[in-house]
Design a protein around this motif. Structure first.
Motif, mmCIF file in Angstrom:
data_model
loop_
_atom_site.group_PDB
_atom_site.id
_atom_site.type_symbol
_atom_site.label_atom_id
_atom_site.label_comp_id
_atom_site.label_asym_id
_atom_site.label_seq_id
_atom_site.Cartn_x
_atom_site.Cartn_y
_atom_site.Cartn_z
ATOM 1 N N GLY A 51 0.405 -1.011 0.067
ATOM 2 C CA GLY A 51 -0.245 -0.161 0.245
ATOM 3 C C GLY A 51 0.953 1.167 0.111
ATOM 4 N N THR A 52 1.313 1.191 0.991
ATOM 5 C CA THR A 52 3.121 2.808 0.738
ATOM 6 C C THR A 52 3.206 1.913 -0.603
ATOM 7 O OG1 THR A 52 3.376 1.525 2.655
ATOM 8 C CG2 THR A 52 4.569 3.129 1.994
ATOM 9 N N SER A 172 -4.565 -2.075 0.465
ATOM 10 C CA SER A 172 -3.396 -2.241 0.837
ATOM 11 C C SER A 172 -4.402 -4.209 0.839
ATOM 12 C CB SER A 172 -3.168 -1.905 2.221
ATOM 13 O OG SER A 172 -2.124 -2.855 2.592
ATOM 14 N N PHE A 173 -3.401 -5.161 1.210
ATOM 15 C CA PHE A 173 -3.308 -6.134 0.749
ATOM 16 C C PHE A 173 -1.849 -6.892 2.181
ATOM 17 C CE2 PHE A 173 -4.526 -5.622 -3.248
ATOM 18 C CZ PHE A 173 -5.443 -5.678 -3.497
ATOM 19 N N SER A 174 -1.640 -5.662 3.552
ATOM 20 C CA SER A 174 -0.645 -7.004 3.835
ATOM 21 C C SER A 174 -1.701 -6.903 4.436
ATOM 22 C CB SER A 174 -0.427 -5.799 4.771
ATOM 23 O OG SER A 174 -1.384 -4.888 5.843
ATOM 24 N N VAL A 175 -0.885 -7.590 6.294
ATOM 25 C CA VAL A 175 -1.456 -9.325 7.113
ATOM 26 C C VAL A 175 -2.940 -8.948 7.437
ATOM 27 C CG1 VAL A 175 -1.441 -10.428 8.463
ATOM 28 C CG2 VAL A 175 0.162 -10.826 6.051
ATOM 29 N N PRO A 176 -2.461 -7.630 8.043
ATOM 30 C CA PRO A 176 -3.435 -7.673 8.755
ATOM 31 C C PRO A 176 -4.958 -6.307 8.094
ATOM 32 C CG PRO A 176 -2.417 -5.617 9.454
ATOM 33 C CD PRO A 176 -1.942 -6.678 8.856
ATOM 34 N N LYS A 177 -5.629 -6.817 6.719
ATOM 35 C CA LYS A 177 -6.469 -5.951 6.569
ATOM 36 C C LYS A 177 -7.336 -6.877 5.763
ATOM 37 C CE LYS A 177 -4.289 -1.454 5.438
ATOM 38 N NZ LYS A 177 -3.270 -1.321 6.096
ATOM 39 N N GLY A 185 -0.414 -4.157 -2.274
ATOM 40 C CA GLY A 185 -1.603 -2.654 -2.492
ATOM 41 C C GLY A 185 -2.160 -2.926 -4.099
ATOM 42 N N VAL A 186 -2.631 -1.771 -4.424
ATOM 43 C CA VAL A 186 -3.529 -2.045 -5.588
ATOM 44 C C VAL A 186 -3.393 -0.559 -5.775
ATOM 45 C CG1 VAL A 186 -5.614 -2.483 -5.014
ATOM 46 C CG2 VAL A 186 -4.844 -2.594 -7.542
ATOM 47 N N PHE A 221 8.541 -2.000 -8.665
ATOM 48 C CA PHE A 221 7.482 -1.871 -7.146
ATOM 49 C C PHE A 221 6.219 -3.474 -7.428
ATOM 50 C CE2 PHE A 221 7.881 2.520 -6.538
ATOM 51 C CZ PHE A 221 9.082 2.205 -5.547
ATOM 52 N N LYS A 222 6.836 -4.471 -8.291
ATOM 53 C CA LYS A 222 5.666 -5.502 -9.170
ATOM 54 C C LYS A 222 5.649 -6.100 -8.258
ATOM 55 C CE LYS A 222 9.168 -6.509 -12.294
ATOM 56 N NZ LYS A 222 9.890 -5.775 -13.026
ATOM 57 N N PHE A 223 4.136 -7.459 -8.687
ATOM 58 C CA PHE A 223 3.606 -8.070 -7.606
ATOM 59 C C PHE A 223 4.090 -9.779 -8.494
ATOM 60 C CE2 PHE A 223 -0.400 -9.764 -6.323
ATOM 61 C CZ PHE A 223 -0.300 -8.919 -5.174
#
Ligand SMILES: *Cc1c(COP(=O)(O)O)cnc(C)c1O
Length: 356
Positions: A51-52, A172-177, A185-186, A221-223
């Protein structure tokens, strides 16, 4: 709030590895992006490493950087401000509205100056201010309106998904989201121009994938497709999770409603899918309550600190009364999607015992 990984994710990762995919972003990532853009109702979606990174890439895609000022709320997850510095610009902090915990509109309007190029509008915990005011202000002053909707997947305002009101929005798709791919992130946008720049900036500035010709300054910043296969399964569960989050919040609110020391933030559950269960308690009682609950096996967490009080920003020496007050009174209660009604009752009973 722990991740929710089930047999579907395990199967999908196994099948992907057996398919001998190259792990990095490709078809599965495209499929994941398509699911996100359809869910939120945006024309384009680009996933990145976090997300950052999504916030920083969005700012860079608009050419915002050195010498530019970006308005951010003083109360948020610190990444909202740090990402501005990562892009090379300067964050200008503004206090929040105590009713929504989002940027205070009047203060924001007053703070727009010659160097202001963007507003980072954080919709914290799926709550929102009167967004049209920000949209109008941004148009009038020619500012880039970037919605930090990291905590707002599944939340809407006037029927339109949060993150799609501004020029661009991020999740954001970090763990607690609410759903997770471990990290990720997107960026969503309806602008073809921004979308093209975003794709280039996340891939070293390449004119197109796999070609070593660079049109702009870019980074990596690739996924990865390995994460995307998890994300695809998580997206399939999102609606269920949104529903459960609302139920959990409503249950806490009912059970704690008559305790005078506890304040809930105004939350319209038709629109907002709260990610964390948040309450406000008297400042002088918060730590004691946390200890009391902790001793009884109930984990809690204090709200974020006011951002300007943290090491990278301490030089500012400014006062943001609402942000400071909220950060000292706020408490997150257990917020796992797995909480059963009996758990919520026990937690609420224990809180009641403390205040008695
Ligand atoms: C989580 C979060 C971020 C940062 O996202 P990461 O994926 O952890 O980098 C930014 N803003 C807000 C409001 C967040 O909650």
């Amino acid at each position: 709030m722990e991740p929710w990984i089930g047999p579907e994710e395990r199967k999908a990762v196994g099948a992907y590895l057996l398919s001998q995919g190259w792990l990095t972003e490709f078809r599965k990532t495209e499929e994941f992006e398509k699911m996100i853009r359809r869910y939120v109702g945006a024309r384009y979606a680009t996933v990145v490493t976090s997300g950052t990174a999504a916030l920083a890439v969005a700012l860079l895609s608009k050419g915002i950087g050195h010498g530019d000022e970006v308005i951010v709320p003083d109360y948020s997850m610190i990444a909202s401000a740090n990402a501005v510095l990562l892009a090379g610009a300067k964050p200008v902090f503004i206090d929040i509205d105590p009713k929504t915990l989002c940027l205070d509109f009047k203060r924001t309007k007053k703070a727009v100056g010659k160097k202001t190029r963007a507003i980072v509008l954080v919709t914290l915990n799926g709550r929102y201010p009167t967004i049209e005011e920000f949209v109008r202000l941004a148009r009038k002053k020619n500012l880039f309106l970037l919605e930090d909707a990291a905590q707002s997947l599944g939340s809407r305002y006037k029927g339109k998904h949060l993150g799609t009101w501004g020029d661009a929005g991020i999740f954001s798709f970090s763990v607690p989201k609410i759903i997770t791919t471990g990290q990720g992130g997107v960026i969503v946008t309806d602008s073809r121009v921004l979308h093209d720049r975003i794709r280039k900036i996340k891939d070293f500035g390449r004119i197109r994938s796999g070609v070593d010709e660079f049109e702009t300054l870019g980074f990596n910043f690739k996924f990865t497709d390995l994460q995307a296969v998890i994300g695809i399964e998580q997206m399939k569960k999102l609606s269920l999770r949104v529903r459960r989050k609302k139920e959990i919040y409503a249950r806490y609110r009912t059970l704690l409603k008559d305790i005078p020391e506890i304040e809930f933030i105004d939350t319209n559950l038709k629109n907002t899918s709260p990610w964390f269960i948040d309450i406000l308690v008297p400042e002088r009682k918060r730590d004691a309550l946390m200890r009391f609950l902790g001793k009884r096996g109930i984990g809690t967490r204090p709200f974020y600190p006011a951002i300007h009080t943290q090491a990278p920003y301490r030089y500012l020496k400014k006062n943001f009364p609402v942000s400071q007050d909220i950060s000292k009174r706020g408490l997150w209660l257990p917020s796992s999607s797995f909480l059963e009604d009996a758990h919520i009752r026990r937690i609420s009973d224990t809180i009641r015992k403390f205040f008695k």
